[in-house]
Write a protein that holds these residues in place. Structure first.
Motif, PDB file in Angstrom:
ATOM      1  N   TYR A   1       0.806  -1.240  -0.004  1.00 51.69           N
ATOM      2  CA  TYR A   1       0.055   0.033   0.003  1.00 51.69           C
ATOM      3  C   TYR A   1       0.935   1.185   0.127  1.00 51.69           C
ATOM      4  CZ  TYR A   1      -3.437   3.483   1.538  1.00 51.69           C
ATOM      5  OH  TYR A   1      -3.894   4.717   1.574  1.00 51.69           O
ATOM      6  N   LEU A   2       1.943   1.137   0.836  1.00 52.32           N
ATOM      7  CA  LEU A   2       2.642   2.470   0.866  1.00 52.32           C
ATOM      8  C   LEU A   2       3.657   2.720  -0.325  1.00 52.32           C
ATOM      9  CD1 LEU A   2       4.266   2.015   4.590  1.00 52.32           C
ATOM     10  CD2 LEU A   2       2.365   3.588   3.822  1.00 52.32           C
ATOM     11  N   CYS A   3       3.700   1.680  -1.327  1.00 51.61           N
ATOM     12  CA  CYS A   3       4.410   1.749  -2.460  1.00 51.61           C
ATOM     13  C   CYS A   3       3.645   2.080  -3.419  1.00 51.61           C
ATOM     14  CB  CYS A   3       5.398   0.627  -2.587  1.00 51.61           C
ATOM     15  SG  CYS A   3       6.524   0.238  -1.490  1.00 51.61           S
ATOM     16  N   ILE A   4       2.085   2.200  -3.489  1.00 45.84           N
ATOM     17  CA  ILE A   4       1.476   2.662  -4.787  1.00 45.84           C
ATOM     18  C   ILE A   4       1.729   4.087  -4.947  1.00 45.84           C
ATOM     19  CG2 ILE A   4      -0.856   2.826  -5.577  1.00 45.84           C
ATOM     20  CD1 ILE A   4      -1.747   0.460  -3.547  1.00 45.84           C
ATOM     21  N   PRO A   5       2.094   4.585  -6.175  1.00 37.51           N
ATOM     22  CA  PRO A   5       2.384   5.844  -6.333  1.00 37.51           C
ATOM     23  C   PRO A   5       1.276   6.772  -6.657  1.00 37.51           C
ATOM     24  CG  PRO A   5       3.149   4.674  -8.126  1.00 37.51           C
ATOM     25  CD  PRO A   5       2.809   3.739  -7.170  1.00 37.51           C
ATOM     26  N   ALA A   6       1.283   7.936  -6.538  1.00 38.92           N
ATOM     27  CA  ALA A   6       0.118   8.775  -7.077  1.00 38.92           C
ATOM     28  C   ALA A   6       0.714   9.122  -8.623  1.00 38.92           C
ATOM     29  CB  ALA A   6      -0.207  10.020  -6.143  1.00 38.92           C
ATOM     30  N   THR A   7      -0.337   9.414  -9.516  1.00 38.05           N
ATOM     31  CA  THR A   7       0.018   9.879 -10.576  1.00 38.05           C
ATOM     32  C   THR A   7      -0.960  10.993 -11.350  1.00 38.05           C
ATOM     33  OG1 THR A   7       0.488   9.053 -12.896  1.00 38.05           O
ATOM     34  CG2 THR A   7      -1.053   8.048 -11.855  1.00 38.05           C
ATOM     35  N   ASN A   8      -0.600  11.772 -12.081  1.00 39.46           N
ATOM     36  CA  ASN A   8      -1.439  12.951 -12.740  1.00 39.46           C
ATOM     37  C   ASN A   8      -1.769  12.215 -14.407  1.00 39.46           C
ATOM     38  OD1 ASN A   8      -1.429  14.748 -11.111  1.00 39.46           O
ATOM     39  ND2 ASN A   8       0.537  15.647 -11.630  1.00 39.46           N
ATOM     40  N   GLY A   9      -1.454  11.192 -14.656  1.00 38.83           N
ATOM     41  CA  GLY A   9      -1.544  10.554 -16.016  1.00 38.83           C
ATOM     42  C   GLY A   9      -2.848   9.919 -16.090  1.00 38.83           C
ATOM     43  N   LYS A  10      -3.917  10.245 -15.480  1.00 39.08           N
ATOM     44  CA  LYS A  10      -5.279   9.678 -15.703  1.00 39.08           C
ATOM     45  C   LYS A  10      -6.147  10.541 -16.456  1.00 39.08           C
ATOM     46  CE  LYS A  10      -4.916   7.095 -11.346  1.00 39.08           C
ATOM     47  NZ  LYS A  10      -5.549   6.680 -10.169  1.00 39.08           N
ATOM     48  N   LYS A  11      -7.173   9.928 -16.935  1.00 42.25           N
ATOM     49  CA  LYS A  11      -8.099  10.753 -17.763  1.00 42.25           C
ATOM     50  C   LYS A  11      -9.243  11.329 -16.411  1.00 42.25           C
ATOM     51  CE  LYS A  11     -11.112  11.044 -21.708  1.00 42.25           C
ATOM     52  NZ  LYS A  11     -11.603  10.146 -23.108  1.00 42.25           N
ATOM     53  N   TRP A  12      -9.387  12.606 -16.427  1.00 42.15           N
ATOM     54  CA  TRP A  12     -10.119  13.134 -15.184  1.00 42.15           C
ATOM     55  C   TRP A  12     -11.217  13.688 -15.573  1.00 42.15           C
ATOM     56  CZ3 TRP A  12      -7.345  11.761 -10.702  1.00 42.15           C
ATOM     57  CH2 TRP A  12      -5.928  11.540 -11.232  1.00 42.15           C
ATOM     58  N   GLN A  13     -12.230  13.578 -14.640  1.00 42.73           N
ATOM     59  CA  GLN A  13     -13.685  14.135 -14.737  1.00 42.73           C
ATOM     60  C   GLN A  13     -13.429  15.614 -15.155  1.00 42.73           C
ATOM     61  OE1 GLN A  13     -16.651  13.040 -12.079  1.00 42.73           O
ATOM     62  NE2 GLN A  13     -15.862  10.966 -11.596  1.00 42.73           N
ATOM     63  N   PRO A  14     -14.014  16.378 -16.130  1.00 42.11           N
ATOM     64  CA  PRO A  14     -14.000  17.585 -16.419  1.00 42.11           C
ATOM     65  C   PRO A  14     -13.858  18.731 -15.285  1.00 42.11           C
ATOM     66  CG  PRO A  14     -15.847  16.843 -17.698  1.00 42.11           C
ATOM     67  CD  PRO A  14     -15.348  15.863 -16.646  1.00 42.11           C
ATOM     68  N   SER A  15     -14.538  18.545 -14.221  1.00 48.33           N
ATOM     69  CA  SER A  15     -14.336  19.533 -13.072  1.00 48.33           C
ATOM     70  C   SER A  15     -12.833  19.532 -12.224  1.00 48.33           C
ATOM     71  CB  SER A  15     -15.511  19.365 -12.033  1.00 48.33           C
ATOM     72  OG  SER A  15     -16.948  19.507 -12.453  1.00 48.33           O
ATOM     73  N   TRP A  16     -12.376  18.392 -12.575  1.00 49.16           N
ATOM     74  CA  TRP A  16     -10.922  18.444 -12.017  1.00 49.16           C
ATOM     75  C   TRP A  16      -9.931  18.095 -13.160  1.00 49.16           C
ATOM     76  CZ3 TRP A  16     -15.443  15.623 -10.450  1.00 49.16           C
ATOM     77  CH2 TRP A  16     -15.952  16.253  -9.152  1.00 49.16           C
ATOM     78  N   SER A  17     -10.073  18.297 -14.174  1.00 47.93           N
ATOM     79  CA  SER A  17      -9.411  17.996 -15.574  1.00 47.93           C
ATOM     80  C   SER A  17      -7.872  18.647 -15.375  1.00 47.93           C
ATOM     81  CB  SER A  17      -9.989  18.175 -16.897  1.00 47.93           C
ATOM     82  OG  SER A  17     -10.459  19.527 -16.928  1.00 47.93           O
ATOM     83  N   ARG A  18      -7.934  20.073 -14.819  1.00 47.16           N
ATOM     84  CA  ARG A  18      -6.583  20.658 -14.890  1.00 47.16           C
ATOM     85  C   ARG A  18      -6.009  21.200 -13.408  1.00 47.16           C
ATOM     86  NH1 ARG A  18      -7.301  25.021 -19.991  1.00 47.16           N
ATOM     87  NH2 ARG A  18      -8.332  23.557 -21.522  1.00 47.16           N
ATOM     88  N   LEU A  19      -4.908  20.873 -13.447  1.00 50.36           N
ATOM     89  CA  LEU A  19      -4.124  21.615 -12.335  1.00 50.36           C
ATOM     90  C   LEU A  19      -3.918  23.144 -12.105  1.00 50.36           C
ATOM     91  CD1 LEU A  19      -1.698  18.548 -11.385  1.00 50.36           C
ATOM     92  CD2 LEU A  19      -3.814  19.260 -10.242  1.00 50.36           C
ATOM     93  N   PRO A  20      -4.153  23.778 -11.626  1.00 51.90           N
ATOM     94  CA  PRO A  20      -3.661  25.312 -11.708  1.00 51.90           C
ATOM     95  C   PRO A  20      -2.208  25.413 -11.307  1.00 51.90           C
ATOM     96  CG  PRO A  20      -4.920  24.872  -9.616  1.00 51.90           C
ATOM     97  CD  PRO A  20      -5.058  23.649 -10.196  1.00 51.90           C
ATOM     98  N   ALA A  21      -1.715  26.550 -11.843  1.00 52.07           N
ATOM     99  CA  ALA A  21      -0.338  26.984 -11.606  1.00 52.07           C
ATOM    100  C   ALA A  21      -0.246  28.399 -11.331  1.00 52.07           C
ATOM    101  CB  ALA A  21       0.640  26.495 -12.949  1.00 52.07           C
ATOM    102  N   VAL A  22       0.519  28.857 -10.269  1.00 49.88           N
ATOM    103  CA  VAL A  22       0.767  30.242  -9.899  1.00 49.88           C
ATOM    104  C   VAL A  22       2.103  30.814 -10.221  1.00 49.88           C
ATOM    105  CG1 VAL A  22       0.384  31.811  -8.012  1.00 49.88           C
ATOM    106  CG2 VAL A  22      -0.893  29.650  -8.156  1.00 49.88           C
ATOM    107  N   GLU A  23       2.373  31.755 -10.889  1.00 53.68           N
ATOM    108  CA  GLU A  23       3.527  32.398 -11.209  1.00 53.68           C
ATOM    109  C   GLU A  23       3.482  33.645 -10.527  1.00 53.68           C
ATOM    110  OE1 GLU A  23       4.185  32.614 -15.304  1.00 53.68           O
ATOM    111  OE2 GLU A  23       3.941  30.329 -15.777  1.00 53.68           O
ATOM    112  N   ILE A  24       4.666  34.077  -9.531  1.00 60.41           N
ATOM    113  CA  ILE A  24       4.809  35.101  -9.187  1.00 60.41           C
ATOM    114  C   ILE A  24       6.021  35.828  -9.662  1.00 60.41           C
ATOM    115  CG2 ILE A  24       5.075  36.394  -6.845  1.00 60.41           C
ATOM    116  CD1 ILE A  24       3.603  33.849  -5.689  1.00 60.41           C
ATOM    117  N   ASN A  25       5.746  37.191 -10.157  1.00 59.67           N
ATOM    118  CA  ASN A  25       6.925  37.807 -10.774  1.00 59.67           C
ATOM    119  C   ASN A  25       6.746  39.147 -10.196  1.00 59.67           C
ATOM    120  OD1 ASN A  25       7.852  35.946 -12.735  1.00 59.67           O
ATOM    121  ND2 ASN A  25       6.167  36.372 -13.819  1.00 59.67           N
ATOM    122  N   GLY A  26       7.805  39.334  -9.062  1.00 55.57           N
ATOM    123  CA  GLY A  26       7.503  40.518  -8.294  1.00 55.57           C
ATOM    124  C   GLY A  26       6.336  40.720  -7.500  1.00 55.57           C
TER     125      GLY A  26
END
Length: 333
Positions: A79-104
């Protein structure tokens, strides 16, 4: 009490603890077999039968008893060795991970969810890019949303407010693959990823008030600008990390409330954020008692909660109208 008596009592206590640990691990491991092993729906019955035999014949066949501990150890390691992955086909409400860029002082947030809803299940999928000024970050609101009349359980969210009137809402949720339904028990067995959703309030909050008809309360957190900025940067770091290091959601240890609390603790360096993580429907009361919620002079929690109720869309108000009505409640400060 004589030494032999103490020794006998100690042996009994140790045996009770051993059996309790064995039963607890055995029940937990049954879930591992069911949810995480291929063919688990069938194998779980063989597992239960084998563990029952090991317990019943533990004296006549001690090898079975020792083998059962080995099985539990193997399942734990597996169980502890089961890795999480982003490589699945996700439902639309959770299909994209947001990203935050901070410049100054400029904040660029990509893949902000901004769905257009007609009903809870009928919506236009829309992800947008939003820009904010970090120096204008001014407020932090705390949302507590109850569904199906449940008082002891709630979904908790945040909304960062800026001086120019912009808001960026945040919700920690289960990231569901296609064809998978959310559940409390599956959430204990690495069935879903954890996802930080950044969204427009009209999407994240309006979905719950207008379309799901949930009972939602909105509070303003008592936090100064310096710590508010630290908290925002802490959440940004966590959000960006999920692209390279996905993590599993867990009903108890990594849920919508524990993730918020852990970030406040880690990045503000304080220990006062202690909202109840599982039966979190009373976390607003807890936060008020700890001085974490702003309120009017002399206002008790019952009065604050009544004033903070946003309704559930029954009045036909959209989210913008609900937000305006809520803001008006602070003009008497």
């Amino acid at each position: 009490m004589h030494l032999p008596t103490l020794r006998h009592a100690g042996l009994i206590a140790a045996r009770v603890l051993m059996f309790a640990a064995w039963f607890g691990l055995s029940v937990w491991a049954a879930g591992v077999v069911f949810y995480n092993v291929w063919g688990g729906a069938v194998l779980v019955w063989l597992y239960v039968a084998a563990m029952a035999c090991a317990f019943v014949f533990r004296r006549k066949r001690p090898v079975f008893w020792r083998a059962s501990w080995g099985v539990l150890a193997l399942l734990l390691v597996y169980y502890l060795c089961i890795p999480a992955t982003n490589g699945k086909k996700w439902q639309p409400s959770w299909s994209r991970l947001p990203a935050v860029e901070i410049n100054g002082n400029e904040i660029l947030v990509k893949d902000v969810r901004s769905f257009v809803y007609r009903t809870e299940q009928d919506f236009d999928v829309r992800y947008v890019t939003r820009r904010f000024d970090l120096d204008k970050l001014a407020t932090l609101d705390f949302a507590v949303s109850h569904w199906d009349g449940m008082e002891f359980v709630a979904h908790t969210m945040l909304s960062f407010g800026f001086e120019d009137g912009k808001h960026l809402a945040l919700s920690v949720e289960t990231r569901l693959p296609e064809g998978v339904e959310q559940g409390t028990i599956p959430g204990l067995y690495k069935q879903f990823n954890v996802i930080y959703i950044l969204a427009d309030e009209e999407d994240l909050f309006g979905l719950r008030t207008t379309y799901r008809k949930e009972d939602m309360y909105l509070y303003r957190i008592n936090i100064d600008r310096e710590n508010l900025k630290k908290a925002f940067l802490g959440f940004a770091e966590k959000i960006n990390s999920l692209h390279e290091r996905p993590r599993y959601y867990n009903t108890v240890t990594a849920n919508c409330t524990t993730e918020l609390v852990d970030t406040f603790k880690n990045y503000l360096g304080v220990r006062r954020w202690q909202w109840t993580p599982v039966f979190n429907g009373m976390c607003d009361q807890d936060a008020y008692d700890r001085g974490e919620l702003l309120h009017l002079p002399g206002e008790n929690f019952r009065e604050l909660k009544k004033r903070s109720f946003l309704g559930h869309g029954g009045e036909g108000l959209d989210w913008a109208a609900l937000r305006r009505r809520w803001e008006e409640g602070w003009r008497t400060e």
